[in-house]
Motif scaffolding. Sequence first.
Motif, short mmCIF file in Angstrom:
data_model
loop_
_atom_site.label_atom_id
_atom_site.label_comp_id
_atom_site.label_asym_id
_atom_site.label_seq_id
_atom_site.Cartn_x
_atom_site.Cartn_y
_atom_site.Cartn_z
N ALA A 113 -17.93 -62.46 44.00
CA ALA A 113 -18.66 -61.19 44.05
C ALA A 113 -17.72 -59.98 44.10
O ALA A 113 -18.06 -58.91 43.59
CB ALA A 113 -19.58 -61.17 45.27
N THR A 152 -24.38 -60.14 45.37
CA THR A 152 -24.55 -60.77 46.69
C THR A 152 -26.01 -61.12 46.94
O THR A 152 -26.31 -62.16 47.54
CB THR A 152 -24.02 -59.86 47.81
OG1 THR A 152 -24.65 -58.57 47.73
CG2 THR A 152 -22.51 -59.70 47.72
N SER A 194 -31.02 -59.94 55.15
CA SER A 194 -29.89 -59.16 54.63
C SER A 194 -30.12 -57.68 54.88
O SER A 194 -29.17 -56.92 55.09
CB SER A 194 -29.71 -59.39 53.13
OG SER A 194 -29.20 -60.68 52.86
N GLY A 241 -26.26 -59.89 50.77
CA GLY A 241 -26.14 -61.33 50.79
C GLY A 241 -25.87 -61.92 52.15
O GLY A 241 -25.64 -63.13 52.27
N HIS A 242 -25.93 -61.11 53.20
CA HIS A 242 -25.57 -61.62 54.52
C HIS A 242 -26.59 -62.61 55.09
O HIS A 242 -26.26 -63.36 56.01
CB HIS A 242 -25.34 -60.47 55.49
CG HIS A 242 -23.92 -60.00 55.52
ND1 HIS A 242 -23.29 -59.49 54.40
CD2 HIS A 242 -22.99 -60.00 56.51
CE1 HIS A 242 -22.04 -59.19 54.71
NE2 HIS A 242 -21.83 -59.49 55.97
N VAL A 263 -18.46 -66.84 48.26
CA VAL A 263 -19.19 -65.74 47.62
C VAL A 263 -18.24 -64.59 47.30
O VAL A 263 -18.28 -64.01 46.21
CB VAL A 263 -20.33 -65.25 48.53
CG1 VAL A 263 -20.94 -63.96 47.99
CG2 VAL A 263 -21.41 -66.33 48.64
N GLY A 264 -17.35 -64.26 48.24
CA GLY A 264 -16.45 -63.14 48.06
C GLY A 264 -15.50 -63.31 46.91
O GLY A 264 -15.19 -62.35 46.19
N SER A 295 -23.56 -54.95 51.11
CA SER A 295 -23.93 -56.32 50.73
C SER A 295 -25.41 -56.57 51.02
O SER A 295 -25.94 -56.11 52.03
CB SER A 295 -23.09 -57.32 51.53
OG SER A 295 -23.65 -58.61 51.50
#
Length: 310
Positions: A100, A112, A239, A55-56, A96-97, A53
């Motif tokens: 995504a 992400t 990220s 996108g964290h 998001v999950g 990912s």
Amino acid sequence: MKGWLFHLAVLGVLAVLAVILPAYHANNLARVLVLAVFATGYNLAFGYTGMLSLGHALFFGAGMFGAALPVTLWGWGGLPVLGTGMLAGGVVAAAVGVLALRTKGVSFMIVTLMFAQAGYLTLIYCNAVTGGDQGLVLPGAARQVLGLDLTQDGSRLWLALGIYAAALAGALGLVGSRFGRVMLAMRENEERSRMLGYDPYTVKLKVLVISGLYAGLAGAAYGVFFGYAGAGFATVQYSILPMLYSLLGGAGTALGPLIGAAVMFWLIDFASGLTNAYLMLVGVVLIVVVLFAPRGILGYVRERWLPWLP
């Protein structure tokens, strides 16, 4: 049992350091521990489940502003805002999950990243609430948790250690459980896991939400500990950092994110005192580690000497 005793010993060493370190290094160690919580959550998704990912930073930023906004808007403080920040990270990760995880591989990474960039721009454009580029400064009165004054270095370090210990225990319990074995199965062979009756979408969504909770808690703690929440913490850099910490320390190892965060933090601190081109020196060290220990520092140790490490 060996794994739990080993990790308890590491926490014991950290507790000793909390007692003996001077203020400057105590403050830095608190910062490393909070970032290690962030990276531990990332490692659950990446190192144990195979989700790469970018996108964290969105979850980290959601946690930070999930803590800062109740302080600035409603005067909240202390423990409740750590909870709201953690919850914000988990809720955003779930949202998001759901979308995504309809993709995978490189497509998942790009999607992400797009969500994270959209979140960053939202924080910038909503500057009347979020402070935009300038961010929000949290008053000292709001930085009191469980009787600890987080404007003080020692108090900050002890609470950071407590949060990291809880995060590490949670990660160890998760990866050692039946669900943890399913996570590893998803990482190694998703299609075979599907044939065994496990739904990759559901499993990965659960892991991503857990990872988001970790990121949200870390973001909230970072904001409350150091008295500032800014949109800069939601950029793509945040990220990439947990990914680097996991890879450097050992992806798929419980302590790898802590080792990676500590090595990276103090390497940058040391190198910046030697040269203005400190990032080049850091890059050389990372290349050497990748070449000679492709599984990371702790991954190499596990492979050579301690195969029982989780």
